[in-house]
Structure formats: structure tokens, C-alpha cells
Design an enzyme around this catalytic site. Structure first.
Site, PDB file in Angstrom:
ATOM      1  N   LEU A 109      43.462  56.194  30.479  1.00  0.00           N
ATOM      2  CA  LEU A 109      43.484  55.286  29.341  1.00  0.00           C
ATOM      3  C   LEU A 109      44.257  55.842  28.150  1.00  0.00           C
ATOM      4  CD1 LEU A 109      39.859  53.856  29.384  1.00  0.00           C
ATOM      5  CD2 LEU A 109      41.833  53.272  30.781  1.00  0.00           C
ATOM      6  N   GLY A 154      41.096  57.325  34.444  1.00  0.00           N
ATOM      7  CA  GLY A 154      41.449  55.941  34.752  1.00  0.00           C
ATOM      8  C   GLY A 154      42.425  55.814  35.894  1.00  0.00           C
ATOM      9  N   ASN A 178      37.017  63.060  35.359  1.00  0.00           N
ATOM     10  CA  ASN A 178      36.683  64.293  34.637  1.00  0.00           C
ATOM     11  C   ASN A 178      36.058  64.061  33.270  1.00  0.00           C
ATOM     12  OD1 ASN A 178      39.294  63.241  33.934  1.00  0.00           O
ATOM     13  ND2 ASN A 178      39.753  65.140  32.860  1.00  0.00           N
ATOM     14  N   GLU A 179      35.424  62.908  33.074  1.00  0.00           N
ATOM     15  CA  GLU A 179      34.930  62.525  31.762  1.00  0.00           C
ATOM     16  C   GLU A 179      33.955  63.525  31.133  1.00  0.00           C
ATOM     17  OE1 GLU A 179      36.686  58.899  33.451  1.00  0.00           O
ATOM     18  OE2 GLU A 179      35.509  60.557  34.217  1.00  0.00           O
TER      19      GLU A 179
END
Length: 303
Positions: A109, A154, A178-179
């Protein structure tokens, strides 16, 4: 524990802090929590290129938005329009999704959609992210991701939204959600898609650790289905597509719906709440300050 679960449900959203870094770590083209400092690209140049072969019924959709195919509102809108056109074209039975850029499929994103924008813009953007996933994950076409570079956050979501994933056999490329490495939480529909792809335990470890996998590691856990040399990614996708299209469409489509409908319906029934939660979180003063500080830090690195 209960508070943590409530917060994760409220604040879960995708890896907005994911862009392809310009350096490498341990020889890998690695993804770190950094962004392009470019302002939103208002260029009229198409960000998506579609080539439909009417003789085979296969379309190749190429993402071409340098430097890293960031998923901006404009990019997502163009992506969804093209996907809908192909879905409505009865001559199109299969879709291959790939990138024209060197070393990157999509880095996720676009940070500039989150920083310094109005709540209305943020909501419109997040709805477009949802729409991209709904159209891709629920497509009646055979969808194959030809992953010719790194694909974090994303970009990973786009990949696992497809029926089949072929990745370039390069250990320097990485893929994953990998947030959590960035202090944020993937939304439930990201999580559900990953669980459907690699299984519950592997998904749990992957999401909690914010794991990015090299191409060989991704193959081992089932995040991708096949590795081939870089110059054979697209041709292999085309060969694989012919095998999928040998299956009668109605049988394949009904089976696909049976496998994915519950996951899709879960987002459809919670779509507005998901948008509201995202906007509420991303527009908080503390989050905006963090984003500004991070962008300033990156800018100082370039001086």
C-alpha cells in the site's frame, strides 16, 4: 489478552509501512518498513497494461507503476476497472498477474494515501483495497500470479488472492505479510486468506512474527506453488494456465466458490465496519505524527 484481541480487531489493517528498500540484507532484496518519498503520482500514464489473447482466452495483466507498484487509490481503481472488464468478457477465461518492474512484484500500500489525507479519502482508499481483494479472490477466471520480484504486505495479499502462484527462483526476493514487524495488525480478511493458503499454524507463526520468506522458504511452506528461473516466470504461467483451462469452467468455478465463499462473505458482511475502523485508526493524531516522523527520517537519509 482480551484487550489485545479487541485492539487487533479494531486497528487491524494492511502493511502500509511496506516498501522495497534500496539496500539488501544478507544478500536478500529485503523489505523494510520504509516508503517512497514521492508525492502521489498524478500522471495520466496507465498503471495497468492488459494483453488479451483472444485465441487462448488468456489475459496478461501487467502492473507498471514505478518505482515499486505501490497500491494507491488511482492504481487500485484502474486495477479493478480492468479486472471487471475482463470478468465481463466471455472470451476471457484466464488471467495472469505480473509486473513490468525489475525485482519487484508489488511493495504494498501507498503510504501517501494514509498520511495527511482526509478521512473521506482514507475511507475511499480502504474501500478500494477491499474491492481489489474481493474481485481477485472471487474471480470466475483462473488467476495465476507470476511473481517476478519481491511481494511484501499488500503485494503478498494480491498473490495469495490468485488460484496459483509461480515465483522467480531468486533467494533475494521475499514475500509475506510483515505487518507486525511494523507494530500494526493485518485485518481479518488478510489473515483468513493466508490461513486458506498455508494452514492455521503456519499462518499464525507468519503473522505473529511478521515473517518475510525468501522464494525457497515460501515454496517450502506453500505460500507459493512453484519456483522457476526469472526468465521463465511468465512462460511457465502460460503453460500452467493451459492445464487449468482444460478443466470445465462450471465445475472449477463452483468448486472455487465453495472453497472461498465463506471468507468472502465474512468481509462483505463487515465491510463498512472494517472501513470505519481503518479510518478511525489511521487518522489519529498519534499515528499521523508517527508517519510524519518516519517520512522525515527517510528524507534525512537521502541528504
Amino acid at each position: 489478552m482480551a484487550n489485545a484481541l479487541r485492539n487487533s480487531a479494531k486497528f487491524g489493517f494492511s502493511g502500509v509501512l511496506s516498501q522495497l528498500s534500496s539496500h539488501s540484507r544478507n544478500g536478500r532484496v529485503c523489505v523494510s518498513p520504509c516508503f517512497s518519498l514521492q508525492r502521489r503520482n498524478n500522471s495520466t500514464s496507465p498503471k495497468i497494461k492488459v494483453d488479451l489473447d483472444s485465441s487462448t482466452g488468456v489475459a496478461v495483466l501487467k502492473m507498471q507503476s514505478p518505482p515499486v507498484n505501490s497500491l494507491s487509490l488511482e492504481f487500485l481503481t484502474e486495477f479493478c476497472i480492468n479486472l471487471e472488464k475482463l470478468e465481463m468478457d466471455k472470451s476471457c477465461r484466464g488471467l495472469i498477474l505480473t509486473s513490468t518492474l525489475s525485482k519487484v512484484f508489488s511493495a504494498g500500500l501507498d503510504i501517501m494515501e494514509m498520511y495527511g489525507t482526509s478521512p473521506e479519502r482514507c475511507g475511499e482508499f480502504w474501500k478500494a483495497v477491499q474491492e481489489m481483494w474481493l474481485k481477485l479472490y472471487g474471480s470466475n477466471m483462473v488467476t495465476i500470479a507470476a511473481i517476478n520480484g519481491s511481494s511484501p504486505a499488500g503485494g503478498c495479499l494480491m498473490s495469495i488472492g490468485c488460484d496459483y502462484r509461480i515465483m522467480a527462483d531468486n533467494p533475494r526476493y521475499s514475500i509475506g505479510l510483515n505487518e507486525t514487524q511494523l507494530g500494526i495488525v493485518a485485518p481479518f480478511w488478510f489473515k483468513d486468506t493466508l490461513v486458506n493458503t498455508v494452514g492455521n499454524r503456519t499462518a499464525e507463526l507468519s503473522l505473529e512474527l511478521g515473517q518475510l520468506y525468501s522464494a525457497p522458504e515460501a515454496l517450502k511452506i506453500g505460500l507459493v506453488d512453484q519456483l522457476v528461473p526469472q526468465d521463465q516466470v511468465l512462460s511457465t504461467a502460460q503453460d500452467t494456465m493451459s492445464k487449468w483451462l482444460a478443466i470445465p469452467d462450471h465445475a472449477r468455478q463452483i468448486t472455487k466458490s465453495m472453497m472461498r465463499k465463506q471468507t468472502i462473505d465474512k468481509l462483505l458482511s463487515n465491510r463498512e465496519a472494517d472501513i470505519t475502523n481503518f479510518v478511525s485508526f489511521i487518522t489519529k493524531d498519534s499515528i499521523q505524527r508517527s508517519l510524519r516522523m518516519y517520512l522525515e527520517m527517510l528524507k534525512s537519509r537521502k541528504v
